[in-house]
Design a protein around this motif. Structure first.
Motif, short mmCIF file in Angstrom:
data_model
loop_
_atom_site.label_atom_id
_atom_site.label_comp_id
_atom_site.label_asym_id
_atom_site.label_seq_id
_atom_site.Cartn_x
_atom_site.Cartn_y
_atom_site.Cartn_z
N LEU A 237 6.25 35.75 -29.23
CA LEU A 237 6.37 35.97 -27.79
C LEU A 237 7.80 35.77 -27.29
CD1 LEU A 237 3.13 34.16 -26.59
CD2 LEU A 237 3.63 36.59 -26.29
N GLY A 238 8.54 34.90 -27.97
CA GLY A 238 9.93 34.66 -27.60
C GLY A 238 10.07 34.11 -26.19
N THR A 239 10.88 34.75 -25.37
CA THR A 239 11.16 34.26 -24.01
C THR A 239 9.95 34.39 -23.08
OG1 THR A 239 12.05 36.43 -23.40
CG2 THR A 239 13.61 34.76 -24.18
N TYR A 240 8.93 35.13 -23.53
CA TYR A 240 7.74 35.31 -22.69
C TYR A 240 6.68 34.23 -22.93
CZ TYR A 240 9.62 39.95 -21.73
OH TYR A 240 10.42 41.00 -21.34
N SER A 241 6.92 33.32 -23.87
CA SER A 241 5.90 32.33 -24.25
C SER A 241 5.52 31.42 -23.08
CB SER A 241 6.37 31.50 -25.44
OG SER A 241 7.55 30.79 -25.12
N ASP A 242 6.46 31.18 -22.16
CA ASP A 242 6.17 30.30 -21.02
C ASP A 242 5.46 31.04 -19.88
OD1 ASP A 242 7.37 28.17 -22.31
OD2 ASP A 242 9.35 28.57 -21.43
N ARG A 243 5.28 32.33 -20.02
CA ARG A 243 4.67 33.12 -18.94
C ARG A 243 3.27 33.61 -19.32
NH1 ARG A 243 9.09 37.58 -17.71
NH2 ARG A 243 7.51 38.16 -16.14
N ILE A 244 2.72 33.04 -20.38
CA ILE A 244 1.42 33.49 -20.87
C ILE A 244 0.31 32.62 -20.29
CG2 ILE A 244 0.00 33.75 -22.94
CD1 ILE A 244 2.21 35.85 -22.58
N ASP A 245 -0.79 33.25 -19.90
CA ASP A 245 -1.95 32.55 -19.33
C ASP A 245 -3.01 32.40 -20.42
OD1 ASP A 245 -3.97 31.49 -17.79
OD2 ASP A 245 -4.52 33.41 -16.88
N VAL A 246 -3.11 31.19 -20.98
CA VAL A 246 -4.11 30.91 -22.02
C VAL A 246 -5.35 30.33 -21.35
CG1 VAL A 246 -4.62 29.64 -24.14
CG2 VAL A 246 -2.30 30.51 -23.73
N VAL A 247 -6.44 31.08 -21.36
CA VAL A 247 -7.66 30.63 -20.69
C VAL A 247 -8.62 29.91 -21.63
CG1 VAL A 247 -7.55 32.42 -18.94
CG2 VAL A 247 -8.81 32.86 -21.06
N SER A 248 -8.43 30.12 -22.94
CA SER A 248 -9.34 29.50 -23.90
C SER A 248 -8.68 29.50 -25.28
CB SER A 248 -10.67 30.26 -23.96
OG SER A 248 -11.53 29.70 -24.93
N LYS A 249 -9.14 28.57 -26.14
CA LYS A 249 -8.72 28.52 -27.54
C LYS A 249 -9.96 28.42 -28.41
CE LYS A 249 -4.30 26.21 -26.63
NZ LYS A 249 -3.47 25.01 -26.90
N GLY A 250 -9.87 28.96 -29.61
CA GLY A 250 -11.02 28.92 -30.50
C GLY A 250 -10.61 29.03 -31.95
N THR A 251 -11.60 28.97 -32.83
CA THR A 251 -11.32 28.98 -34.28
C THR A 251 -11.80 30.25 -34.97
OG1 THR A 251 -13.38 27.77 -34.69
CG2 THR A 251 -11.36 26.47 -34.46
N LEU A 252 -12.94 30.81 -34.55
CA LEU A 252 -13.50 31.97 -35.23
C LEU A 252 -13.67 33.13 -34.27
CD1 LEU A 252 -16.21 30.18 -37.40
CD2 LEU A 252 -13.89 30.85 -38.07
#
Length: 294
Positions: free
Chosen positions: A208-223
């Protein structure tokens, strides 16, 4: 110098803790301590530096570790040579695997091994790289198929000659669904469902580079299966690898620039396996060692 005592020594050296070694060996802690002290007396050298919470090999201990591994390997091979003359190989092999395109290689290896040894059975555990490594460390799994890189201090491994392609799984009715590829900038306004693995998050943030701080992560998962259900409900787009599967409401779009990772079969260093597992590890090595890696 007994083979049993050399095995105690190797397990203690690997775990760097006598109590942990005793638990793995299913003997008492005083038994392991006594055998190690008697081994030091027999050899006339100090094998371990004993600290408050752990032990560490001395220079002489490192020498014995190499010799002990050779001795036990030769003893086991000799026993196995005679065993295979009179008995059909059998037993259970515990394998952990993440969701990868390269999992098909695991299936092919099991299939080809079963042709030679039909009495061997397999326990397959599905998870991500982190919990597969944890289960290997705890002795619950023999072998794991995990994402590289591999901690070579703890594991022996052989890389898989196949790349895993990264992209997003997104609803077919999304405005980006017809895109040939997805750039970091294109993800800025899209809610994302990310992998839980720290290494994978690190690789994605680097992409993502310079865009990594502008990402909206709503959930995390494994599978992917669980993540895909969220994506189908419009909660977000899944950032993950391309798999040999399809979802009726989702499409896969590769990342641009291309992001690829590799996987490897790993097993714990200095691990003493039962004959069936040892033979399967040998089968993995022989099958993959001469395969060209693109």
């Amino acid at each position: 110098m007994e083979l049993r005592v050399l095995n105690y020594f190797l397990v203690a050296a690997r775990e760097e803790n006598i109590t942990k070694a005793a638990n793995i060996l299913h003997v008492t802690q005083p038994t392991v301590s006594r055998q190690l002290m008697q081994l030091e007396e027999e050899l006339g050298v100090k094998l371990f530096e004993r600290k408050k919470h752990n032990i560490a090999l001395t220079a002489d201990g490192m020498v014995l570790k190499r010799r002990a591994q050779e001795i036990l390997t030769l003893a086991d091979k000799t026993k196995q040579d005679f065993f295979n003359k009179t008995n059909e190989l059998s037993g259970d092999v515990a394998v952990g695997s993440g969701e990868y395109i390269s999992t098909q290689i695991l299936a092919e290896l099991i299939a080809s091994f079963r042709e030679k040894h039909p009495l061997v059975h397999y326990s397959i555990y599905s998870g991500n790289s982190d919990n597969i490594r944890e289960r290997i460390d705890r002795g619950l799994l023999d072998i794991g198929l995990v994402a590289e890189p591999v901690d070579i201090r703890k594991y022996d491994f052989i890389s898989v000659p196949m790349k895993e392609e990264w992209g997003i799984w997104i609803r077919r009715d999304h405005r980006l669904a017809e895109s040939e590829s997805i750039t970091p900038e294109a993800l800025v306004n899209i809610p994302l469902i990310m992998p839980m693995s720290e290494f994978r998050q690190s690789a994605i943030n680097k992409w993502l580079g310079t865009y990594s701080d502008r990402i909206d992560v709503v959930s995390k998962g494994t599978l992917l299966y669980n993540q895909a259900l969220l994506a189908e409900k419009g909660i977000g787009a899944v950032v993950g690898i391309k798999l040999d599967c399809s979802y009726s409401d989702l499409v896969f779009i590769p990342l641009e620039p291309v992001l690829e990772t590799r996987t490897a079969f790993i097993w714990k260093k200095d691990q003493e396996f039962v004959p069936a597992t040892k033979a399967f590890v040998r089968h993995i090595k022989n099958s993959l060692k001469n395969t060209a890696q693109p």
